[in-house]
Design a protein around this motif. Structure first.
Motif, PDB file in Angstrom:
ATOM      1  N   MET A   1       0.829  -1.202   0.000  1.00  0.00           N
ATOM      2  CA  MET A   1       0.000   0.000   0.000  1.00  0.00           C
ATOM      3  C   MET A   1       0.868   1.258   0.000  1.00  0.00           C
ATOM      4  N   THR A   2       0.318   2.319  -0.598  1.00  0.00           N
ATOM      5  CA  THR A   2       0.879   3.651  -0.424  1.00  0.00           C
ATOM      6  C   THR A   2      -0.289   4.578  -0.101  1.00  0.00           C
ATOM      7  N   TYR A   3      -0.068   5.522   0.829  1.00  0.00           N
ATOM      8  CA  TYR A   3      -1.159   6.324   1.387  1.00  0.00           C
ATOM      9  C   TYR A   3      -0.910   7.817   1.251  1.00  0.00           C
ATOM     10  N   LEU A   4      -2.018   8.566   1.287  1.00  0.00           N
ATOM     11  CA  LEU A   4      -2.013  10.006   1.525  1.00  0.00           C
ATOM     12  C   LEU A   4      -2.824  10.230   2.791  1.00  0.00           C
ATOM     13  N   ASP A   5      -2.399  11.159   3.629  1.00  0.00           N
ATOM     14  CA  ASP A   5      -3.115  11.488   4.860  1.00  0.00           C
ATOM     15  C   ASP A   5      -2.931  12.977   5.102  1.00  0.00           C
ATOM     16  N   ASN A   6      -4.043  13.719   5.182  1.00  0.00           N
ATOM     17  CA  ASN A   6      -3.955  15.165   5.390  1.00  0.00           C
ATOM     18  C   ASN A   6      -4.350  15.584   6.807  1.00  0.00           C
ATOM     19  N   GLY A   7      -4.429  14.612   7.726  1.00  0.00           N
ATOM     20  CA  GLY A   7      -4.835  14.911   9.092  1.00  0.00           C
ATOM     21  C   GLY A   7      -6.336  14.823   9.291  1.00  0.00           C
ATOM     22  N   THR A   8      -7.097  14.790   8.221  1.00  0.00           N
ATOM     23  CA  THR A   8      -8.550  14.640   8.278  1.00  0.00           C
ATOM     24  C   THR A   8      -8.969  13.279   7.726  1.00  0.00           C
TER      25      THR A   8
ATOM     26  N   VAL B   1      -3.805   3.234  -1.933  1.00  0.00           N
ATOM     27  CA  VAL B   1      -3.921   2.392  -3.120  1.00  0.00           C
ATOM     28  C   VAL B   1      -3.043   1.163  -2.939  1.00  0.00           C
ATOM     29  N   ASP B   2      -3.504   0.040  -3.496  1.00  0.00           N
ATOM     30  CA  ASP B   2      -2.757  -1.215  -3.404  1.00  0.00           C
ATOM     31  C   ASP B   2      -2.003  -1.425  -4.708  1.00  0.00           C
ATOM     32  N   LEU B   3      -0.690  -1.402  -4.633  1.00  0.00           N
ATOM     33  CA  LEU B   3       0.147  -1.505  -5.821  1.00  0.00           C
ATOM     34  C   LEU B   3       0.177  -2.920  -6.396  1.00  0.00           C
ATOM     35  N   ASN B   4      -0.305  -3.911  -5.647  1.00  0.00           N
ATOM     36  CA  ASN B   4      -0.436  -5.267  -6.181  1.00  0.00           C
ATOM     37  C   ASN B   4      -1.785  -5.490  -6.843  1.00  0.00           C
ATOM     38  N   LEU B   5      -2.688  -4.532  -6.740  1.00  0.00           N
ATOM     39  CA  LEU B   5      -4.015  -4.634  -7.340  1.00  0.00           C
ATOM     40  C   LEU B   5      -4.256  -3.464  -8.301  1.00  0.00           C
ATOM     41  N   GLY B   6      -3.318  -3.229  -9.182  1.00  0.00           N
ATOM     42  CA  GLY B   6      -3.493  -2.199 -10.200  1.00  0.00           C
ATOM     43  C   GLY B   6      -3.405  -0.777  -9.690  1.00  0.00           C
TER      44      GLY B   6
ATOM     45  N   VAL C   1       0.636  -2.560 -12.247  1.00  0.00           N
ATOM     46  CA  VAL C   1       1.090  -1.164 -12.155  1.00  0.00           C
ATOM     47  C   VAL C   1       2.347  -1.019 -13.001  1.00  0.00           C
ATOM     48  N   LEU C   2       2.328  -0.055 -13.916  1.00  0.00           N
ATOM     49  CA  LEU C   2       3.501   0.244 -14.746  1.00  0.00           C
ATOM     50  C   LEU C   2       4.406   1.276 -14.089  1.00  0.00           C
ATOM     51  N   ARG C   3       3.772   2.259 -13.454  1.00  0.00           N
ATOM     52  CA  ARG C   3       4.516   3.357 -12.834  1.00  0.00           C
ATOM     53  C   ARG C   3       3.659   3.954 -11.732  1.00  0.00           C
ATOM     54  N   TRP C   4       4.285   4.425 -10.684  1.00  0.00           N
ATOM     55  CA  TRP C   4       3.547   5.105  -9.627  1.00  0.00           C
ATOM     56  C   TRP C   4       4.481   6.049  -8.889  1.00  0.00           C
ATOM     57  N   SER C   5       3.876   7.034  -8.227  1.00  0.00           N
ATOM     58  CA  SER C   5       4.642   7.934  -7.374  1.00  0.00           C
ATOM     59  C   SER C   5       3.726   8.443  -6.265  1.00  0.00           C
ATOM     60  N   ASN C   6       4.339   8.832  -5.167  1.00  0.00           N
ATOM     61  CA  ASN C   6       3.627   9.430  -4.042  1.00  0.00           C
ATOM     62  C   ASN C   6       4.561  10.457  -3.421  1.00  0.00           C
ATOM     63  N   ASN C   7       4.214  11.742  -3.570  1.00  0.00           N
ATOM     64  CA  ASN C   7       5.047  12.804  -3.005  1.00  0.00           C
ATOM     65  C   ASN C   7       4.431  13.400  -1.729  1.00  0.00           C
ATOM     66  N   ASP C   8       3.532  12.655  -1.093  1.00  0.00           N
ATOM     67  CA  ASP C   8       2.799  13.051   0.118  1.00  0.00           C
ATOM     68  C   ASP C   8       1.739  14.123  -0.145  1.00  0.00           C
TER      69      ASP C   8
ATOM     70  N   GLU D   1      -4.633   5.822 -16.084  1.00  0.00           N
ATOM     71  CA  GLU D   1      -3.850   6.700 -15.227  1.00  0.00           C
ATOM     72  C   GLU D   1      -4.796   7.317 -14.214  1.00  0.00           C
ATOM     73  N   SER D   2      -4.284   7.572 -13.022  1.00  0.00           N
ATOM     74  CA  SER D   2      -5.076   8.276 -12.010  1.00  0.00           C
ATOM     75  C   SER D   2      -4.160   9.134 -11.149  1.00  0.00           C
ATOM     76  N   TRP D   3      -4.731  10.256 -10.699  1.00  0.00           N
ATOM     77  CA  TRP D   3      -4.050  11.199  -9.816  1.00  0.00           C
ATOM     78  C   TRP D   3      -4.987  11.431  -8.638  1.00  0.00           C
ATOM     79  N   ILE D   4      -4.478  11.252  -7.428  1.00  0.00           N
ATOM     80  CA  ILE D   4      -5.298  11.386  -6.221  1.00  0.00           C
ATOM     81  C   ILE D   4      -4.694  12.472  -5.342  1.00  0.00           C
ATOM     82  N   THR D   5      -5.539  13.419  -4.914  1.00  0.00           N
ATOM     83  CA  THR D   5      -5.131  14.445  -3.955  1.00  0.00           C
ATOM     84  C   THR D   5      -6.213  14.536  -2.886  1.00  0.00           C
ATOM     85  N   LEU D   6      -5.892  15.184  -1.776  1.00  0.00           N
ATOM     86  CA  LEU D   6      -6.847  15.361  -0.687  1.00  0.00           C
ATOM     87  C   LEU D   6      -7.083  16.839  -0.443  1.00  0.00           C
ATOM     88  N   GLN D   7      -8.355  17.197  -0.188  1.00  0.00           N
ATOM     89  CA  GLN D   7      -8.724  18.559   0.207  1.00  0.00           C
ATOM     90  C   GLN D   7      -9.718  18.429   1.344  1.00  0.00           C
TER      91      GLN D   7
END
Length: 197
Positions: free
Chosen positions: A36-43, A48-53, A116-123, A147-153
């Motif tokens: 897994m790789t995560y984003l967390d903004n305190g709220t 996302v699971d990198l072994n499941l696409g 997954v071909l490529r991924w990144s997480n810059n927090d 392709e997907s891009w995920i951000t938190l607001q």
């Protein structure tokens, strides 16, 4: 409520189209902690699971252990899924006779995960590029990529999706329906939102 416009663009032999719909499943499940790789903004916290696409398999409040994503099988997560002719496409499993072209972001009905071909997480943003699987076929990758891009607001996850389909693959295809995530958070009931933080 803000919706992304549908756009169609042909560039360099590929069709790119953006689209937005909401998917949210509210049954708690576990995620694969080591992939897994995560984003967390305190709220809120999303993963996302990198072994499941690289699809979304975790969504909860930052301080809550309650994951509301259903991962009972590979067809339920928050993911891109597209339907088109021809129908049937290939030789679908007997329980899905006549099933059309249907690449999905997690994997097929037989349990083969998307790659997954490529991924990144810059927090601040998670990016994933993957090869989906044809839902009703046995271990057949989609003839496209996602392709997907995920951000938190605040209490909302913003998810931008793009399926990329080679023109030669789309000959004779027509889009029947798409299922793609746009925003999760503001569309959760007040009862669920209270559990999310």
């Amino acid at each position: 409520m803000h919706h992304l416009p549908k756009c169609f663009k042909v560039s360099g032999g590929w069709i790119y189209f953006w689209s937005a719909t909401i998917i949210l499943s509210a049954l708690p499940t576990s995620a694969h902690a080591d992939t897994m790789t995560y984003l967390d903004n305190g709220t809120i916290r999303i993963g996302v699971d990198l072994n499941l696409g690289g699809v979304i398999t975790y969504f909860a409040g930052s301080k809550s252990p309650q994951n509301i994503i259903n991962s009972h099988d590979l067809g339920r997560q928050i993911q891109q899924s597209y339907y088109s002719g021809p129908a049937p496409y290939g030789h679908p499993v007997a329980s899905w006779p006549g099933w059309p072209w249907n690449p999905i972001g997690t994997g097929d009905v037989f349990g083969h995960p998307a790659k997954v071909l490529r991924w990144s997480n810059n927090d601040k943003e998670i990016y994933v590029k993957s090869i989906p699987m044809q839902w009703a076929l046995n271990n057949v990758p989609g003839n496209c990529w996602f392709e997907s891009w995920i951000t938190l607001q605040g209490n909302t996850a913003l998810i931008r999706c793009r399926p990329c389909i080679p023109l030669e693959s789309s000959t004779g295809f027509f889009l029947m329906m798409e299922i793609t995530p746009l925003r999760i958070g503001r569309f959760i009931s007040s009862k669920t939102a209270g559990r999310l933080g």
